[in-house]
Design a protein around this motif. Structure first.
Motif, PDB file in Angstrom:
ATOM      1  N   CYS A   1       0.834  -1.215   0.000  1.00  0.00           N
ATOM      2  CA  CYS A   1       0.000   0.000   0.000  1.00  0.00           C
ATOM      3  C   CYS A   1       0.862   1.254   0.000  1.00  0.00           C
ATOM      4  O   CYS A   1       0.569   2.225  -0.718  1.00  0.00           O
ATOM      5  N   TYR A   2       1.931   1.232   0.790  1.00  0.00           N
ATOM      6  CA  TYR A   2       2.837   2.391   0.816  1.00  0.00           C
ATOM      7  C   TYR A   2       3.470   2.612  -0.563  1.00  0.00           C
ATOM      8  O   TYR A   2       3.513   3.746  -1.060  1.00  0.00           O
ATOM      9  N   SER A   3       3.931   1.533  -1.190  1.00  0.00           N
ATOM     10  CA  SER A   3       4.613   1.637  -2.482  1.00  0.00           C
ATOM     11  C   SER A   3       3.676   2.074  -3.600  1.00  0.00           C
ATOM     12  O   SER A   3       4.086   2.779  -4.515  1.00  0.00           O
ATOM     13  N   VAL A   4       2.406   1.665  -3.511  1.00  0.00           N
ATOM     14  CA  VAL A   4       1.447   1.984  -4.567  1.00  0.00           C
ATOM     15  C   VAL A   4       0.805   3.355  -4.376  1.00  0.00           C
ATOM     16  O   VAL A   4       0.657   4.120  -5.334  1.00  0.00           O
ATOM     17  N   PHE A   5       0.452   3.705  -3.142  1.00  0.00           N
ATOM     18  CA  PHE A   5      -0.361   4.902  -2.927  1.00  0.00           C
ATOM     19  C   PHE A   5       0.380   6.100  -2.330  1.00  0.00           C
ATOM     20  O   PHE A   5      -0.046   7.242  -2.514  1.00  0.00           O
ATOM     21  N   LEU A   6       1.473   5.871  -1.618  1.00  0.00           N
ATOM     22  CA  LEU A   6       2.121   6.968  -0.899  1.00  0.00           C
ATOM     23  C   LEU A   6       3.497   7.346  -1.427  1.00  0.00           C
ATOM     24  O   LEU A   6       3.881   8.514  -1.404  1.00  0.00           O
ATOM     25  N   LYS A   7       4.247   6.368  -1.874  1.00  0.00           N
ATOM     26  CA  LYS A   7       5.636   6.613  -2.255  1.00  0.00           C
ATOM     27  C   LYS A   7       5.739   7.328  -3.603  1.00  0.00           C
ATOM     28  O   LYS A   7       5.036   6.985  -4.551  1.00  0.00           O
ATOM     29  N   THR A   8       6.628   8.328  -3.659  1.00  0.00           N
ATOM     30  CA  THR A   8       6.937   9.016  -4.911  1.00  0.00           C
ATOM     31  C   THR A   8       8.271   8.484  -5.431  1.00  0.00           C
ATOM     32  O   THR A   8       9.280   8.508  -4.719  1.00  0.00           O
ATOM     33  N   TYR A   9       8.285   8.009  -6.666  1.00  0.00           N
ATOM     34  CA  TYR A   9       9.483   7.382  -7.227  1.00  0.00           C
ATOM     35  C   TYR A   9      10.411   8.435  -7.822  1.00  0.00           C
ATOM     36  O   TYR A   9       9.965   9.382  -8.485  1.00  0.00           O
ATOM     37  N   GLU A  10      11.694   8.243  -7.558  1.00  0.00           N
ATOM     38  CA  GLU A  10      12.691   9.298  -7.763  1.00  0.00           C
ATOM     39  C   GLU A  10      12.821   9.745  -9.209  1.00  0.00           C
ATOM     40  O   GLU A  10      12.853  10.934  -9.508  1.00  0.00           O
ATOM     41  N   THR A  11      12.903   8.802 -10.148  1.00  0.00           N
ATOM     42  CA  THR A  11      13.177   9.158 -11.543  1.00  0.00           C
ATOM     43  C   THR A  11      12.002   9.871 -12.198  1.00  0.00           C
ATOM     44  O   THR A  11      12.161  10.916 -12.842  1.00  0.00           O
ATOM     45  N   THR A  12      10.814   9.326 -12.041  1.00  0.00           N
ATOM     46  CA  THR A  12       9.628   9.885 -12.703  1.00  0.00           C
ATOM     47  C   THR A  12       8.876  10.893 -11.855  1.00  0.00           C
ATOM     48  O   THR A  12       8.040  11.639 -12.372  1.00  0.00           O
ATOM     49  N   GLN A  13       9.140  10.894 -10.528  1.00  0.00           N
ATOM     50  CA  GLN A  13       8.405  11.744  -9.584  1.00  0.00           C
ATOM     51  C   GLN A  13       6.904  11.457  -9.626  1.00  0.00           C
ATOM     52  O   GLN A  13       6.071  12.361  -9.460  1.00  0.00           O
ATOM     53  N   LEU A  14       6.558  10.204  -9.825  1.00  0.00           N
ATOM     54  CA  LEU A  14       5.167   9.759  -9.851  1.00  0.00           C
ATOM     55  C   LEU A  14       4.899   8.830  -8.675  1.00  0.00           C
ATOM     56  O   LEU A  14       5.796   8.159  -8.182  1.00  0.00           O
ATOM     57  N   LYS A  15       3.642   8.807  -8.216  1.00  0.00           N
ATOM     58  CA  LYS A  15       3.217   7.825  -7.231  1.00  0.00           C
ATOM     59  C   LYS A  15       3.100   6.462  -7.906  1.00  0.00           C
ATOM     60  O   LYS A  15       3.015   6.356  -9.124  1.00  0.00           O
ATOM     61  N   GLY A  16       3.065   5.413  -7.091  1.00  0.00           N
ATOM     62  CA  GLY A  16       2.988   4.073  -7.633  1.00  0.00           C
ATOM     63  C   GLY A  16       1.771   3.844  -8.506  1.00  0.00           C
ATOM     64  O   GLY A  16       1.865   3.293  -9.614  1.00  0.00           O
ATOM     65  N   TYR A  17       0.602   4.272  -8.021  1.00  0.00           N
ATOM     66  CA  TYR A  17      -0.619   4.058  -8.804  1.00  0.00           C
ATOM     67  C   TYR A  17      -0.587   4.832 -10.120  1.00  0.00           C
ATOM     68  O   TYR A  17      -1.184   4.407 -11.122  1.00  0.00           O
ATOM     69  N   GLN A  18       0.113   5.973 -10.143  1.00  0.00           N
ATOM     70  CA  GLN A  18       0.257   6.732 -11.387  1.00  0.00           C
ATOM     71  C   GLN A  18       1.130   5.989 -12.390  1.00  0.00           C
ATOM     72  O   GLN A  18       0.862   6.021 -13.604  1.00  0.00           O
ATOM     73  N   LEU A  19       2.159   5.296 -11.878  1.00  0.00           N
ATOM     74  CA  LEU A  19       2.997   4.477 -12.756  1.00  0.00           C
ATOM     75  C   LEU A  19       2.190   3.324 -13.352  1.00  0.00           C
ATOM     76  O   LEU A  19       2.331   3.005 -14.533  1.00  0.00           O
ATOM     77  N   ILE A  20       1.352   2.718 -12.526  1.00  0.00           N
ATOM     78  CA  ILE A  20       0.540   1.602 -13.001  1.00  0.00           C
ATOM     79  C   ILE A  20      -0.436   2.071 -14.066  1.00  0.00           C
ATOM     80  O   ILE A  20      -0.613   1.422 -15.116  1.00  0.00           O
ATOM     81  N   MET A  21      -1.068   3.226 -13.841  1.00  0.00           N
ATOM     82  CA  MET A  21      -2.082   3.738 -14.764  1.00  0.00           C
ATOM     83  C   MET A  21      -1.489   4.474 -15.957  1.00  0.00           C
ATOM     84  O   MET A  21      -2.227   4.958 -16.824  1.00  0.00           O
ATOM     85  N   GLN A  22      -0.168   4.520 -16.019  1.00  0.00           N
ATOM     86  CA  GLN A  22       0.496   5.273 -17.081  1.00  0.00           C
ATOM     87  C   GLN A  22       0.212   4.699 -18.462  1.00  0.00           C
ATOM     88  O   GLN A  22       0.191   5.418 -19.458  1.00  0.00           O
ATOM     89  N   SER A  23       0.015   3.382 -18.524  1.00  0.00           N
ATOM     90  CA  SER A  23      -0.263   2.747 -19.819  1.00  0.00           C
ATOM     91  C   SER A  23      -1.059   1.463 -19.604  1.00  0.00           C
ATOM     92  O   SER A  23      -1.027   0.885 -18.504  1.00  0.00           O
ATOM     93  N   SER A  24      -1.741   1.018 -20.637  1.00  0.00           N
ATOM     94  CA  SER A  24      -2.487  -0.237 -20.556  1.00  0.00           C
ATOM     95  C   SER A  24      -1.543  -1.419 -20.369  1.00  0.00           C
ATOM     96  O   SER A  24      -1.898  -2.413 -19.731  1.00  0.00           O
ATOM     97  N   GLU A  25      -0.332  -1.301 -20.880  1.00  0.00           N
ATOM     98  CA  GLU A  25       0.663  -2.362 -20.730  1.00  0.00           C
ATOM     99  C   GLU A  25       1.073  -2.506 -19.266  1.00  0.00           C
ATOM    100  O   GLU A  25       1.221  -3.621 -18.757  1.00  0.00           O
ATOM    101  N   ASN A  26       1.263  -1.382 -18.578  1.00  0.00           N
ATOM    102  CA  ASN A  26       1.606  -1.426 -17.154  1.00  0.00           C
ATOM    103  C   ASN A  26       0.478  -2.040 -16.331  1.00  0.00           C
ATOM    104  O   ASN A  26       0.734  -2.822 -15.408  1.00  0.00           O
ATOM    105  N   ILE A  27      -0.756  -1.679 -16.654  1.00  0.00           N
ATOM    106  CA  ILE A  27      -1.917  -2.246 -15.947  1.00  0.00           C
ATOM    107  C   ILE A  27      -1.958  -3.755 -16.149  1.00  0.00           C
ATOM    108  O   ILE A  27      -2.166  -4.522 -15.196  1.00  0.00           O
ATOM    109  N   LYS A  28      -1.733  -4.195 -17.388  1.00  0.00           N
ATOM    110  CA  LYS A  28      -1.764  -5.622 -17.701  1.00  0.00           C
ATOM    111  C   LYS A  28      -0.682  -6.366 -16.931  1.00  0.00           C
ATOM    112  O   LYS A  28      -0.942  -7.427 -16.346  1.00  0.00           O
ATOM    113  N   MET A  29       0.533  -5.814 -16.899  1.00  0.00           N
ATOM    114  CA  MET A  29       1.630  -6.490 -16.200  1.00  0.00           C
ATOM    115  C   MET A  29       1.397  -6.515 -14.692  1.00  0.00           C
ATOM    116  O   MET A  29       1.717  -7.491 -14.023  1.00  0.00           O
ATOM    117  N   PHE A  30       0.828  -5.447 -14.148  1.00  0.00           N
ATOM    118  CA  PHE A  30       0.514  -5.391 -12.720  1.00  0.00           C
ATOM    119  C   PHE A  30      -0.486  -6.488 -12.346  1.00  0.00           C
ATOM    120  O   PHE A  30      -0.287  -7.229 -11.369  1.00  0.00           O
TER     121      PHE A  30
END
Length: 269
Positions: free
Chosen positions: A191-220
């Motif tokens: 939950c922390y990694s998906v909803f709270l943590k901001t990732y250094e390179t992209t400066q996005l939250k985990g859920y934003q990385l997942i929703m970034q593309s349909s391919e990411n959603i599929k792999m998740f």
């Protein structure tokens, strides 16, 4: 990361999450071999597919987890998970720095393997034969033992099982309590990694990385499904092995795997 790489990493997570061999180390080595270890989505993926492994424990032990008449069971898990939540938050950045360095993780894998070769000799007179007899104090102590796994390569399951045996639990009871403790621990981390943590390179939250593309959603989704199925098989396999042979097989495995990986990454760094 492509779909095949995601499937391989998910299989590794499911196989190793509940074995005393460090799932984190195995996924880091795999992503390093693929050359994708620095990608933010890969870092998130390796943590988030633990959710599938969590569900495997809940399904296998559903009578325990869905028995709301025994609140003491939930209270002991809540107490045991506190040290990991506090220390994990305090040292999150330092842990992530180590995650990108496979050589020290390989060394920890070897050292942990040597320890597992002798661990059965240390605790030969267990006094706790069923999980109902685990006290609040013992639960908290096992929770502190689990924190040793914050060093990647240590293995969360190995640390908590050894902690349980040090507190007088039998091997099988210690293993099962380790499985139970994994649920709130890994759920919190996921939950922390998906909803709270901001990732250094992209400066996005985990859920934003997942929703970034349909391919990411599929792999998740695919990663969690695979980790769930494989973890069910691994848990049943592990309980049988540990009852019959103890920790020695896993000690030998860690040493061999650690040496191979140490040599590989020393020559390919």
């Amino acid at each position: 990361m492509d779909t095949l790489q995601a499937i391989i990493i998910a299989i590794i997570e499911g196989l190793t999450e509940y074995l005393p061999v460090s799932s984190t180390a195995h996924m880091i080595f795999t992503s390093s071999y693929f050359g994708i270890q620095h990608d933010d989505f890969v870092k998130l993926f390796q943590v988030s597919i633990q959710f599938g492994a969590i569900l495997a424990v809940v399904v296998l032990y559903w009578k325990k987890f869905l028995n709301f008449s025994k609140l003491n069971f939930y209270f002991k898990l809540a107490i045991a998970v506190i040290p990991a939540l506090v220390l994990g938050k305090l040292f999150d950045d330092k842990i992530e720095q180590v995650l990108e360095k496979p050589i020290p993780i390989a060394i920890v894998l070897i050292v942990g393997g040597v320890l597992l070769l002798f661990i059965d000799r240390f605790f030969t007179n267990p006094t706790v034969m069923k999980d109902e007899d685990i006290s609040i104090k013992k639960s908290l102590t096992i929770g502190f033992w689990q924190c040793l796994a914050m060093m990647p390569g240590t293995s969360r399951s190995a640390a908590s099982i050894i902690g349980g045996m040090q507190q007088g639990l039998t091997r099988s009871v210690a293993a099962e309590f380790s499985f139970f403790l994994a649920v709130p621990t890994m759920l919190a981390v996921t939950c922390y990694s998906v909803f709270l943590k901001t990732y250094e390179t992209t400066q996005l939250k985990g859920y934003q990385l997942i929703m970034q593309s349909s391919e990411n959603i599929k792999m998740f989704l695919l990663g969690n499904i695979i980790a769930f199925i494989v973890a069910i098989i691994a848990i049943k396999f592990f309980i049988g092995i540990i009852k019959k042979y103890g920790f020695k097989p896993w000690g030998y495995y860690r040493i061999v795997a650690g040496v191979i990986l140490l040599v590989y990454f020393s020559t390919h760094s």
